[in-house]
Design a protein around this motif. Structure first.
Motif, short mmCIF file in Angstrom:
data_model
loop_
_atom_site.label_atom_id
_atom_site.label_comp_id
_atom_site.label_asym_id
_atom_site.label_seq_id
_atom_site.Cartn_x
_atom_site.Cartn_y
_atom_site.Cartn_z
N VAL A 193 -29.94 -5.50 -26.31
CA VAL A 193 -29.62 -4.69 -25.13
C VAL A 193 -30.93 -4.36 -24.40
O VAL A 193 -31.92 -3.97 -25.03
N GLY A 194 -30.90 -4.56 -23.10
CA GLY A 194 -32.05 -4.17 -22.27
C GLY A 194 -31.58 -3.15 -21.26
O GLY A 194 -30.48 -3.24 -20.73
N ALA B 9 -32.79 6.47 -29.24
CA ALA B 9 -31.54 7.23 -29.20
C ALA B 9 -30.30 6.34 -29.29
O ALA B 9 -29.29 6.75 -29.86
N VAL B 10 -30.37 5.14 -28.72
CA VAL B 10 -29.15 4.31 -28.70
C VAL B 10 -29.13 3.20 -29.76
O VAL B 10 -28.06 2.73 -30.15
N GLU B 11 -30.30 2.79 -30.25
CA GLU B 11 -30.34 1.70 -31.23
C GLU B 11 -29.48 1.96 -32.47
O GLU B 11 -28.71 1.08 -32.88
N PRO B 12 -29.57 3.16 -33.09
CA PRO B 12 -28.77 3.40 -34.31
C PRO B 12 -27.27 3.29 -34.05
O PRO B 12 -26.51 2.88 -34.92
N ILE C 150 -24.41 4.09 -24.10
CA ILE C 150 -23.51 3.72 -25.21
C ILE C 150 -22.10 3.42 -24.69
O ILE C 150 -21.49 2.40 -25.03
N ASP C 151 -21.61 4.29 -23.80
CA ASP C 151 -20.28 4.08 -23.21
C ASP C 151 -20.23 2.77 -22.42
O ASP C 151 -19.21 2.06 -22.44
N GLY C 152 -21.31 2.47 -21.71
CA GLY C 152 -21.35 1.27 -20.88
C GLY C 152 -21.24 0.01 -21.72
O GLY C 152 -20.51 -0.92 -21.36
#
Lengths: 308, 308
Positions: free
Chosen positions: A63-64, A94-97, A43-45
């Motif tokens: 995002v891949g 975990a990161v999609e939302p 997420i930070d990236g």
């Protein structure tokens, strides 16, 4: 705009790629340890692309993520990413939302193979041979990644090429990874150092017999992997990447000498012209993150990328 | 109706296949020596389907020919079919005017791979490992033959798996073919006999040390080829065929024991369940001729069969 991340054991490489395939932004950050920290790193990236690289994050459509470990084809779940402290993690979920765009996850070597293939011109067939702590390859032909039936496509590191060779952590003797894996070499070298394989090369040049044996084993292992990839999958070229390739021309010279020796002994091997078919991925290449971006953007990665 | 021929060193197997894929006629004849005699064998074989097997030859729409040697993809020309006394022959051009139907030529191992895949149910992925005078494999995935870039796909016979192993006719040491090829075993055994590999197995059972070493090398070579095919192409199954497989269960028991030993030593190898993924093509299987028929009937064999 598509984003790709290569989540490595210490650093994560993040690129933004425009519709034409050009990299328009790139950042690097330290990788966190464990499932929550790895999730936060991703997420930070992506956010850092906006804050540090001037990328319009609102224009990101996919995002891949390339990550070490086993990844289910077309899925978002990674298991056994031991270098990241992750036993099991549904990273896409975990990161999609948080990111608000579709996320796909891919094994890092397969993602790098796909990226190297794109950087290489995107035609014919190519194997990407990753020389890192361990050794594995990704095979791409006519734009498709060879996935295989059960997740072991390209696992050439655990092919034994010498029954009298060193014991591999897998339990076999003389595996390519036991000869040429950065982890196995560092362990057998057994002396502290930031870049053990470089220390081995330096010591070998000064005549240290243990170092010379390790160095020659590295070249033998890499040359064996190249021969196996060409004699099994018959790829046009084999591109070497991964941490150990930081040795650059010193590594390539050894591998070329090893291939030349077998070409000298065997007209058949000579006819393969292997020395002309092996290349080094340039240092700092964004292949892995670019490949992850391409995987992430594939409308249906099963259809577009999977084969085998 | 499509016809397929498997042109072997001593015999040629000819099958007629109906639209549903069933074999409706089969004949065998001796293979002639040299370009003209090989051409005559093919013509005689197709005609014999009518005279000896009751096939309506007027209903034949295509002919496919599997032949040892190098065959250009989608072409009709074979080169270096040394076992047939053929250095170079445009076989399709030679027989098409006489047979009056389109003719395609394919390397015999690739044709057999395609036929074995069809007999195997025609789904998933499979490697056909041919254990004859020499050793080579054909890889089929999702109905497509993996052709590779330069004609060496599946040439696992010339992968060295033991630097201290016997000298191969190719000039390398410890090639799989030097350990497990019928020709190499017969040469090292060096005693006359119609079926030298069977003699080696018999003598090994009687305790002859040279025979025991040859027999264990055969199992080691075959097991290595199986591991390489699974760890590179990750095929679902490996089907063994070719002259040496006439040993049947005696060969399979040795190969299974060799695979079990590496599974015992290595949890990773154990996880591959290789012993469950290796099968023997039944004796007398029409796989090679059937595969040739399928290749011959492909409307555009480049499109329909080629991949890689």
């Amino acid at each position: 705009m598509k984003v790709g991340l290569d989540v490595g054991g210490t650093k994560t490489d993040v690129v933004a790629v425009d519709a034409g395939g050009a990299i328009v932004g790139r950042v690097r950050l330290a990788t966190g340890w464990g499932p929550e920290a790895v999730t936060a790193t991703v997420i930070d990236g992506v956010r850092a692309l906006g804050t540090d690289a001037g990328v319009d994050v609102a224009a990101i459509r996919s995002v891949g993520i390339g990550i070490p470990g086993q990844v289910e084809p077309g899925g978002g779940r990674v298991v056994h990413a031991v270098n990241l402290g992750v036993d099991e993690l549904d990273l896409a979920a975990a990161v999609e939302p948080v990111l608000g765009v579709p996320v796909r996850v891919e094994n890092d070597v397969k993602a790098a193979a796909f990226g190297a293939y794109a950087l290489h011109g995107g035609s014919g067939s190519m194997a990407y041979l990753n020389l890192g702590t361990g050794i594995a390859a990704g095979i791409v032909s006519h734009g498709e990644l060879w996935r295989g039936a059960r997740g072991t496509a390209g696992e050439v590191g655990h092919i034994s090429v010498d029954p009298a060779g060193p014991l591999c952590r897998c339990g076999q003797h003389g595996c390519i990874e036991a000869l040429a894996g950065g982890g196995a070499i560092a362990e057998r070298w057994g002396r502290p150092g930031a870049l053990p394989v470089r220390d081995v090369f330096d010591a070998a040049e000064q005549g240290d017999p243990a170092a010379r044996e390790l160095r020659s084993g590295l070249a033998r292992g890499v040359a064996s992997a190249v021969r196996i990839l060409v004699l099994t999958a018959d790829v046009d070229s084999v591109v070497l990447g991964g941490g150990v390739t930081a040795l650059g021309d010193r590594l390539m010279a050894d591998v070329a000498a090893e291939l030349a020796a077998s070409a000298e002994a065997s007209p058949f091997m000579r006819s393969l012209r292997l020395e002309e078919r092996v290349e080094l991925l340039p240092a700092g290449s964004p292949a892995a993150a670019l490949g992850a971006a391409l995987v992430g953007a594939a409308r249906d990665s099963e259809e577009a990328l999977a084969h085998g």
